[in-house]
Scaffold this motif. Structure first.
Motif, PDB file in Angstrom:
ATOM      1  N   PHE A   1       0.839  -1.206   0.000  1.00 18.64           N
ATOM      2  CA  PHE A   1       0.000   0.000   0.000  1.00 18.64           C
ATOM      3  C   PHE A   1       0.871   1.252   0.000  1.00 18.64           C
ATOM      4  O   PHE A   1       0.679   2.168  -0.801  1.00 18.64           O
ATOM      5  CB  PHE A   1      -0.946   0.026   1.208  1.00 18.64           C
TER       6      PHE A   1
ATOM      7  N   VAL B   1      -9.913   5.551  -0.812  1.00 20.87           N
ATOM      8  CA  VAL B   1      -9.404   4.331  -0.176  1.00 20.87           C
ATOM      9  C   VAL B   1      -9.773   3.102  -1.007  1.00 20.87           C
ATOM     10  O   VAL B   1      -8.970   2.177  -1.161  1.00 20.87           O
ATOM     11  CB  VAL B   1      -9.963   4.201   1.265  1.00 20.87           C
TER      12      VAL B   1
ATOM     13  N   TYR C   1      -7.186   2.067  -3.689  1.00 19.15           N
ATOM     14  CA  TYR C   1      -6.000   1.353  -3.203  1.00 19.15           C
ATOM     15  C   TYR C   1      -6.363  -0.061  -2.766  1.00 19.15           C
ATOM     16  O   TYR C   1      -5.607  -1.009  -3.006  1.00 19.15           O
ATOM     17  CB  TYR C   1      -5.333   2.136  -2.073  1.00 19.15           C
TER      18      TYR C   1
ATOM     19  N   LEU D   1      -7.744  -2.990   4.607  1.00 19.22           N
ATOM     20  CA  LEU D   1      -6.574  -2.136   4.358  1.00 19.22           C
ATOM     21  C   LEU D   1      -6.383  -1.129   5.481  1.00 19.22           C
ATOM     22  O   LEU D   1      -5.267  -0.901   5.947  1.00 19.22           O
ATOM     23  CB  LEU D   1      -6.722  -1.425   3.012  1.00 19.22           C
ATOM     24  N   SER D   2      -7.478  -0.546   5.943  1.00 16.90           N
ATOM     25  CA  SER D   2      -7.379   0.440   7.017  1.00 16.90           C
ATOM     26  C   SER D   2      -6.914  -0.199   8.332  1.00 16.90           C
ATOM     27  O   SER D   2      -6.112   0.374   9.058  1.00 16.90           O
ATOM     28  CB  SER D   2      -8.723   1.134   7.218  1.00 16.90           C
TER      29      SER D   2
ATOM     30  N   CYS E   1      -3.173  -0.776   7.958  1.00 20.26           N
ATOM     31  CA  CYS E   1      -2.442   0.494   8.063  1.00 20.26           C
ATOM     32  C   CYS E   1      -2.355   0.956   9.507  1.00 20.26           C
ATOM     33  O   CYS E   1      -1.300   1.391   9.972  1.00 20.26           O
ATOM     34  CB  CYS E   1      -3.108   1.578   7.212  1.00 20.26           C
TER      35      CYS E   1
ATOM     36  N   THR F   1      -5.778   4.329   6.517  1.00 24.71           N
ATOM     37  CA  THR F   1      -5.485   4.496   5.090  1.00 24.71           C
ATOM     38  C   THR F   1      -5.837   5.909   4.643  1.00 24.71           C
ATOM     39  O   THR F   1      -5.040   6.578   3.968  1.00 24.71           O
ATOM     40  CB  THR F   1      -6.303   3.474   4.262  1.00 24.71           C
TER      41      THR F   1
ATOM     42  N   TRP G   1      -3.321   8.461   5.745  1.00 24.80           N
ATOM     43  CA  TRP G   1      -2.104   8.442   4.926  1.00 24.80           C
ATOM     44  C   TRP G   1      -2.321   9.195   3.624  1.00 24.80           C
ATOM     45  O   TRP G   1      -1.490   9.995   3.209  1.00 24.80           O
ATOM     46  CB  TRP G   1      -1.669   7.004   4.622  1.00 24.80           C
TER      47      TRP G   1
END
Length: 187
Positions: A138, A152, A155, A166-167, A170, A178, A181
């Motif tokens: 990522f 988001v 990605y 994903l979050s 992260c 995410t 970022w």
């Protein structure tokens, strides 16, 4: 990190403490004889100055959680010189192109730090657990993308995971989501 979620680090003589930008230093103790300095860089400046060493930085700081570097006397002196030069340039209002000079001094210093990190980089990407690889991929996609204003979902789709997954990953490895970022690198 101790049981309360607080970062606990003992910084001994000859060591450099490196913290990711999302770590906030609250209460700290220092002895009267402490001789130290701090170089605080935004994520954007850090990522711009690291160039090809960015992969190493992500693996070392976020995935392998390297926060203390043992520096030789020569390395300590060199980092001190970088910082002294930065202070000198910032204080001298007569210097043209101060930002240009500062950016390149910081880049030199960070390249030096990365050389030290490289000696500690023992975990090849292929042997990392899946969540570490996902975070690394990522960050790589985000940092190398020319357009960073993707949502988001973009990605997550690129990585074949859900946005929530994903979050969570992260947050686990960097302490921020995410979306945070993406916002940090766009602003």
């Amino acid at each position: 990190v101790d049981g309360t979620g607080e970062l606990v680090a003992t910084n001994n003589a000859g060591q450099a403490l490196i913290l990711p930008s999302h770590i906030i230093i609250g209460t700290y103790e220092a002895s009267n004889d402490m001789d130290g300095l701090a170089l605080c860089l935004s994520d954007r400046l850090l990522f711009v100055t690291l160039n090809k060493k960015l992969d190493l930085w992500i693996r070392s700081i976020f995935i392998n959680n390297i926060m203390l570097l043992d520096l030789t006397e020569v390395e300590q002196e060199r980092v001190g010189l970088y910082c002294s030069l930065c202070h000198n340039i910032m204080d001298d209002k007569k210097i043209n192109d101060r930002l240009y000079l500062l950016k390149h001094l910081v880049a030199l210093c960070m390249q030096d730090v990365c050389s030290k990190l490289k000696t500690l980089d023992k975990e090849p990407l292929g042997t990392m657990q899946y969540s570490k690889q996902l975070f690394y991929r990522f960050m790589t996609i985000l940092l190398k993308s020319k357009i960073k204003r993707h949502p988001v979902q973009y990605y997550a789709k690129e990585l074949s995971v859900t946005p929530k997954c994903l979050s969570v990953v992260c947050t686990k490895y960097s302490g921020i989501t995410t979306l945070a970022w993406i916002e940090r690198l766009v602003m």
